[in-house]
Design a protein around this motif. Sequence first.
Motif, PDB file in Angstrom:
ATOM      1  N   TYR A  75     -42.839  25.911 -41.915  1.00 24.02           N
ATOM      2  CA  TYR A  75     -41.465  25.415 -41.925  1.00 24.02           C
ATOM      3  C   TYR A  75     -40.530  26.611 -42.032  1.00 24.02           C
ATOM      4  CZ  TYR A  75     -37.163  23.185 -43.477  1.00 24.02           C
ATOM      5  OH  TYR A  75     -35.853  22.783 -43.578  1.00 24.02           O
ATOM      6  N   TYR A  76     -39.554  26.675 -41.141  1.00 23.63           N
ATOM      7  CA  TYR A  76     -38.558  27.735 -41.138  1.00 23.63           C
ATOM      8  C   TYR A  76     -37.209  27.136 -41.512  1.00 23.63           C
ATOM      9  CZ  TYR A  76     -41.907  30.612 -38.545  1.00 23.63           C
ATOM     10  OH  TYR A  76     -43.005  31.328 -38.165  1.00 23.63           O
ATOM     11  N   GLU A  77     -36.608  27.638 -42.579  1.00 21.49           N
ATOM     12  CA  GLU A  77     -35.278  27.208 -42.955  1.00 21.49           C
ATOM     13  C   GLU A  77     -34.277  27.784 -41.959  1.00 21.49           C
ATOM     14  OE1 GLU A  77     -34.582  28.262 -47.064  1.00 21.49           O
ATOM     15  OE2 GLU A  77     -36.372  27.189 -47.717  1.00 21.49           O
ATOM     16  N   ILE A  95     -39.285  30.795 -45.362  1.00 22.80           N
ATOM     17  CA  ILE A  95     -40.462  30.370 -44.604  1.00 22.80           C
ATOM     18  C   ILE A  95     -41.477  29.776 -45.578  1.00 22.80           C
ATOM     19  CG2 ILE A  95     -42.361  31.031 -43.076  1.00 22.80           C
ATOM     20  CD1 ILE A  95     -40.671  33.393 -42.144  1.00 22.80           C
ATOM     21  N   GLN A  96     -41.985  28.595 -45.227  1.00 20.64           N
ATOM     22  CA  GLN A  96     -43.016  27.949 -46.039  1.00 20.64           C
ATOM     23  C   GLN A  96     -44.191  27.570 -45.140  1.00 20.64           C
ATOM     24  OE1 GLN A  96     -41.138  24.595 -47.895  1.00 20.64           O
ATOM     25  NE2 GLN A  96     -39.962  25.863 -49.296  1.00 20.64           N
ATOM     26  N   ALA A  97     -45.368  27.500 -45.731  1.00 22.58           N
ATOM     27  CA  ALA A  97     -46.566  27.082 -45.012  1.00 22.58           C
ATOM     28  C   ALA A  97     -47.219  25.950 -45.782  1.00 22.58           C
ATOM     29  CB  ALA A  97     -47.535  28.253 -44.871  1.00 22.58           C
ATOM     30  N   LYS A  98     -47.805  25.038 -45.038  1.00 24.43           N
ATOM     31  CA  LYS A  98     -48.494  23.914 -45.675  1.00 24.43           C
ATOM     32  C   LYS A  98     -49.978  24.248 -45.752  1.00 24.43           C
ATOM     33  CE  LYS A  98     -48.549  18.937 -45.762  1.00 24.43           C
ATOM     34  NZ  LYS A  98     -48.097  17.716 -45.093  1.00 24.43           N
ATOM     35  N   LYS A  99     -50.471  24.271 -46.956  1.00 28.75           N
ATOM     36  CA  LYS A  99     -51.885  24.539 -47.189  1.00 28.75           C
ATOM     37  C   LYS A  99     -52.446  23.342 -47.940  1.00 28.75           C
ATOM     38  CE  LYS A  99     -55.365  27.200 -46.722  1.00 28.75           C
ATOM     39  NZ  LYS A  99     -55.976  27.332 -45.451  1.00 28.75           N
ATOM     40  N   PHE A 100     -53.396  22.671 -47.332  1.00 29.79           N
ATOM     41  CA  PHE A 100     -53.906  21.392 -47.815  1.00 29.79           C
ATOM     42  C   PHE A 100     -52.728  20.423 -47.834  1.00 29.79           C
ATOM     43  CE2 PHE A 100     -56.774  24.662 -49.538  1.00 29.79           C
ATOM     44  CZ  PHE A 100     -57.908  24.314 -48.828  1.00 29.79           C
ATOM     45  N   PHE A 101     -52.278  19.937 -48.956  1.00 33.09           N
ATOM     46  CA  PHE A 101     -51.148  19.013 -48.979  1.00 33.09           C
ATOM     47  C   PHE A 101     -49.951  19.603 -49.708  1.00 33.09           C
ATOM     48  CE2 PHE A 101     -54.975  16.425 -48.535  1.00 33.09           C
ATOM     49  CZ  PHE A 101     -54.654  15.749 -47.367  1.00 33.09           C
ATOM     50  N   ILE A 102     -49.939  20.919 -49.876  1.00 33.94           N
ATOM     51  CA  ILE A 102     -48.897  21.572 -50.669  1.00 33.94           C
ATOM     52  C   ILE A 102     -48.117  22.559 -49.803  1.00 33.94           C
ATOM     53  CG2 ILE A 102     -48.490  23.080 -52.656  1.00 33.94           C
ATOM     54  CD1 ILE A 102     -51.162  22.072 -53.784  1.00 33.94           C
ATOM     55  N   TRP A 103     -46.795  22.539 -49.924  1.00 32.58           N
ATOM     56  CA  TRP A 103     -45.946  23.522 -49.261  1.00 32.58           C
ATOM     57  C   TRP A 103     -45.816  24.733 -50.176  1.00 32.58           C
ATOM     58  CZ3 TRP A 103     -44.610  23.472 -44.353  1.00 32.58           C
ATOM     59  CH2 TRP A 103     -44.623  22.264 -43.661  1.00 32.58           C
ATOM     60  N   VAL A 104     -46.100  25.920 -49.654  1.00 38.04           N
ATOM     61  CA  VAL A 104     -46.004  27.157 -50.430  1.00 38.04           C
ATOM     62  C   VAL A 104     -45.069  28.128 -49.710  1.00 38.04           C
ATOM     63  CG1 VAL A 104     -48.245  26.955 -51.560  1.00 38.04           C
ATOM     64  CG2 VAL A 104     -48.103  28.037 -49.325  1.00 38.04           C
ATOM     65  N   SER A 105     -44.313  28.891 -50.485  1.00 35.50           N
ATOM     66  CA  SER A 105     -43.382  29.866 -49.909  1.00 35.50           C
ATOM     67  C   SER A 105     -44.129  31.126 -49.481  1.00 35.50           C
ATOM     68  CB  SER A 105     -42.303  30.232 -50.923  1.00 35.50           C
ATOM     69  OG  SER A 105     -41.492  29.109 -51.191  1.00 35.50           O
ATOM     70  N   VAL A 106     -43.885  31.531 -48.244  1.00 35.13           N
ATOM     71  CA  VAL A 106     -44.441  32.787 -47.745  1.00 35.13           C
ATOM     72  C   VAL A 106     -43.547  33.900 -48.269  1.00 35.13           C
ATOM     73  CG1 VAL A 106     -44.962  34.152 -45.676  1.00 35.13           C
ATOM     74  CG2 VAL A 106     -45.388  31.676 -45.686  1.00 35.13           C
ATOM     75  N   THR A 107     -44.135  34.868 -48.975  1.00 36.44           N
ATOM     76  CA  THR A 107     -43.344  35.952 -49.561  1.00 36.44           C
ATOM     77  C   THR A 107     -43.495  37.264 -48.809  1.00 36.44           C
ATOM     78  OG1 THR A 107     -45.153  36.416 -51.104  1.00 36.44           O
ATOM     79  CG2 THR A 107     -43.390  34.937 -51.865  1.00 36.44           C
ATOM     80  N   GLY A 108     -44.525  37.374 -47.961  1.00 34.56           N
ATOM     81  CA  GLY A 108     -44.725  38.594 -47.194  1.00 34.56           C
ATOM     82  C   GLY A 108     -45.691  38.395 -46.053  1.00 34.56           C
ATOM     83  N   MET A 109     -45.647  39.305 -45.093  1.00 30.71           N
ATOM     84  CA  MET A 109     -46.566  39.312 -43.953  1.00 30.71           C
ATOM     85  C   MET A 109     -46.890  40.769 -43.675  1.00 30.71           C
ATOM     86  SD  MET A 109     -44.551  37.010 -41.191  1.00 30.71           S
ATOM     87  CE  MET A 109     -43.687  35.526 -41.660  1.00 30.71           C
TER      88      MET A 109
END
Length: 161
Positions: A75-77, A95-109
């Motif tokens: 998900y991109y804000e 930016i958030q990613a869905k892992k299993f059933f939880i949305w988590v914030s991406v902090t770095g790449m």
Amino acid sequence: MLSGCLKFLLICASFLSLSVISSSVAPSVHDLLPQYGLPKGLLPDAVKSYSLEEDGSFVIELERPCYVHFENLAYYEKKITGKISYGAISDISGIQAKKFFIWVSVTGMRIDPPDYVEFEVGPLSEKLSITQFQKIPTCKSKACSHMQEEKSANTVAVAEA
């Protein structure tokens, strides 16, 4: 005759100044990413504008918030911020990613040469194949729109059989 030559010279000067202006236009953010050793498909196609400071801090404005389906749903804000350096982006927000059933914030790449992009979620990380990020993804307004497209394609295939 002199006024005709003057008009011609003014027209030529106008075209020259326009070509200089157009050649000094900043590259798109998708063209900028490879200059930092990152694949152009890390961001969706709905980028409206961006600003980049000398220290690498950036702000990206999307036309709208959206979803993109890679190996995981992302998900991109509408506004994304962070700090870019060669092969990495840190301090990301938006930016958030869905892992299993939880949305988590991406902090770095960061790039894990030669084949992976490593996504950081706080102290955890996950590596995804860099091939997923070679093409600029389409910004979707709904999280499940990729499933609807697959279902439509399967329905057409069944109907043709």
